[in-house]
Design a protein around this motif. Structure first.
Motif, PDB file in Angstrom:
ATOM      1  N   GLY A  34       0.787  -1.223   0.000  1.00  9.45           N
ATOM      2  CA  GLY A  34       0.000   0.000   0.000  1.00  9.45           C
ATOM      3  C   GLY A  34       0.816   1.268   0.000  1.00  9.45           C
ATOM      4  O   GLY A  34       0.285   2.352   0.261  1.00  9.45           O
ATOM      5  N   THR A  35       2.110   1.178  -0.287  1.00 13.50           N
ATOM      6  CA  THR A  35       2.962   2.362  -0.302  1.00 13.50           C
ATOM      7  C   THR A  35       4.034   2.172  -1.379  1.00 13.50           C
ATOM      8  O   THR A  35       3.899   1.317  -2.248  1.00 13.50           O
ATOM      9  CB  THR A  35       3.591   2.595   1.094  1.00 13.50           C
ATOM     10  N   SER A  62       0.540 -12.813   2.600  1.00 12.20           N
ATOM     11  CA  SER A  62      -0.262 -14.001   2.886  1.00 12.20           C
ATOM     12  C   SER A  62      -0.339 -14.287   4.378  1.00 12.20           C
ATOM     13  O   SER A  62      -1.298 -14.882   4.855  1.00 12.20           O
ATOM     14  CB  SER A  62       0.328 -15.220   2.164  1.00 12.20           C
ATOM     15  N   SER A  63       0.661 -13.833   5.102  1.00 13.66           N
ATOM     16  CA  SER A  63       0.695 -14.057   6.540  1.00 13.66           C
ATOM     17  C   SER A  63      -0.004 -12.956   7.328  1.00 13.66           C
ATOM     18  O   SER A  63      -0.844 -13.246   8.190  1.00 13.66           O
ATOM     19  CB  SER A  63       2.148 -14.168   7.015  1.00 13.66           C
ATOM     20  N   MET A  64       0.299 -11.663   7.010  1.00 14.73           N
ATOM     21  CA  MET A  64      -0.091 -10.594   7.931  1.00 14.73           C
ATOM     22  C   MET A  64      -0.851  -9.421   7.337  1.00 14.73           C
ATOM     23  O   MET A  64      -1.075  -8.429   8.026  1.00 14.73           O
ATOM     24  CB  MET A  64       1.164 -10.061   8.627  1.00 14.73           C
ATOM     25  N   SER A  65      -1.288  -9.493   6.092  1.00 15.43           N
ATOM     26  CA  SER A  65      -2.028  -8.378   5.510  1.00 15.43           C
ATOM     27  C   SER A  65      -3.500  -8.425   5.898  1.00 15.43           C
ATOM     28  O   SER A  65      -4.209  -9.383   5.584  1.00 15.43           O
ATOM     29  CB  SER A  65      -1.912  -8.394   3.984  1.00 15.43           C
ATOM     30  N   ALA A 169       4.819  -4.444  10.979  1.00 10.49           N
ATOM     31  CA  ALA A 169       5.095  -5.415   9.914  1.00 10.49           C
ATOM     32  C   ALA A 169       5.840  -4.796   8.733  1.00 10.49           C
ATOM     33  O   ALA A 169       6.608  -5.488   8.054  1.00 10.49           O
ATOM     34  CB  ALA A 169       3.794  -6.054   9.430  1.00 10.49           C
ATOM     35  N   LYS A 170       5.635  -3.524   8.480  1.00  7.32           N
ATOM     36  CA  LYS A 170       6.349  -2.881   7.381  1.00  7.32           C
ATOM     37  C   LYS A 170       7.849  -2.861   7.660  1.00  7.32           C
ATOM     38  O   LYS A 170       8.678  -3.162   6.786  1.00  7.32           O
ATOM     39  CB  LYS A 170       5.830  -1.457   7.175  1.00  7.32           C
ATOM     40  N   LEU A 193      10.928   1.681   2.519  1.00  6.47           N
ATOM     41  CA  LEU A 193       9.568   1.215   2.269  1.00  6.47           C
ATOM     42  C   LEU A 193       8.603   2.050   3.091  1.00  6.47           C
ATOM     43  O   LEU A 193       8.587   1.975   4.319  1.00  6.47           O
ATOM     44  CB  LEU A 193       9.436  -0.271   2.634  1.00  6.47           C
ATOM     45  N   GLY A 194       7.839   2.888   2.405  1.00 10.17           N
ATOM     46  CA  GLY A 194       6.867   3.721   3.103  1.00 10.17           C
ATOM     47  C   GLY A 194       7.469   4.628   4.147  1.00 10.17           C
ATOM     48  O   GLY A 194       6.828   4.963   5.143  1.00 10.17           O
TER      49      GLY A 194
END
Length: 337
Positions: A34-35, A62-65, A169-170, A193-194
């Protein structure tokens, strides 16, 4: 809480450096989680990086979104008790638990039900929150109300507890990318990242340390100005803040934002505009930055003194409406004039 975008200042030329053992500079940019992201590294090998990055992001999502209905965390939030979480989920859970305990609960990945209720999240806010409703919501908040069993399943005290690792998580994703680069003998890189960053070695094109920046909260919409430039070497930095959503006291002129206090469930005023954290890895930097925004200035100062290898740069609004800053000694060593 909105993550503040950090402007990376590393040179972006991709010219091969023949006099440096034929180590080339590689840069990749795109969108993820999302970034946006930017990865720059130096290597004499073709790592097929984009393919590997796609694989990393797929595993993390797949794990944490929470934006994927089929992810493990989404299934768990819907009450599926059969899900066995993977190693990534377990590592982020452990990091979250550590910061939750160190911050005395001010960092809490289960606070999302309150964020949404007050209208600070993606869901429609409640029209009215009386004491009875607040007590009901607070029963769903508390990271100590969940645990991972020996069989790798998440266990909740209440089935409606909602888990969201967005605040940590990011940063963890950046660490996984860094691990991949280092496993492939890459010793000089910068990952962004973001707005969260992790750097190792130096920028071989300029033969200098990686330099990144922290946004100036007083910049106007559409502008880009920096409050500080930071040297980043073999460390990670994350910034959390919501000063673009601040309000102003009509009497004093002081800027403030609303933040959720997990202790009482109330939305309270905070004069913190941003918190930037430097530490060993980006997962913990990400989590601590979020925790410090919730803790406030004085509690953050006290906690930073107790933590090992965690440095912070805080921007806040004074009662007179001016800009104040607190810089821990270790962070100050990394500031550039």
């Amino acid at each position: 809480m909105k993550k503040i975008s950090i402007l990376f200042l590393a040179l972006v030329s991709l010219i091969s450096c023949a006099d440096k053992s034929e180590i080339d500079g590689h840069q990749y940019t795109g969108e993820a989680l999302g970034t946006t992201y930017m990865v720059k590294y130096f290597s004499d090998r073709d790592l097929k990086f984009e393919r590997s990055l796609d694989s990393i992001l797929e595993v993390i999502n797949s794990s944490m979104s929470t934006y994927r209905t089929g992810s493990d965390i989404s299934k768990i939030n819907r009450g599926d008790t059969t899900v066995k979480v993977d190693k990534h989920f377990k590592k982020v859970f452990a990091g979250s638990s550590k910061i939750y305990q160190e911050s005395n609960g001010y960092f809490d990945p289960t606070v999302g039900v309150l964020v949404n209720a007050y209208g600070f999240g993606p869901d429609k806010p409640l029209k009215e929150i009386d004491s009875s409703k607040l007590d009901s919501l607070r029963n769903l908040v508390g990271f100590d109300k969940i645990n991972i069993t020996e069989k790798g399943r998440l266990q909740k005290e209440h089935p409606n507890v909602y888990l969201d690792f967005n605040a940590i998580a990011k940063g963890y994703t950046i660490d996984v990318i860094a691990e991949y680069l280092e496993a492939n003998k890459v010793n000089n890189y910068l990952i962004e990242l973001g707005g969260e960053l992790r750097a190792k070695g130096k920028n071989l094109e300029s033969e200098a340390d990686w330099v990144v920046g922290i946004d100036d909260p007083d910049q106007q919409e559409g502008e880009r100005s920096l409050k500080a430039k930071v040297k980043l070497k073999n460390a990670a930095m994350a910034t959390s803040g919501n000063y673009r959503k601040y309000r102003m006291d009509s009497v004093t002129g002081q800027k403030y934002v609303h933040t959720i206090n997990p202790m009482n469930g109330k939305a309270e005023r905070s004069n913190l505009l941003s918190a930037s954290v430097i530490t060993d890895n980006c997962m913990m930097a990400d989590g601590y930055a979020t925790a410090f925004m919730a803790l406030g200035l004085e509690r953050t100062k006290k906690l930073v003194e107790e933590l090992d290898n965690v440095e912070v740069y805080i921007l806040y609004s004074t009662p007179e409406g001016n800009m104040g800053e607190f810089v821990s000694p270790g962070f100050r060593k990394n500031l550039l004039e």
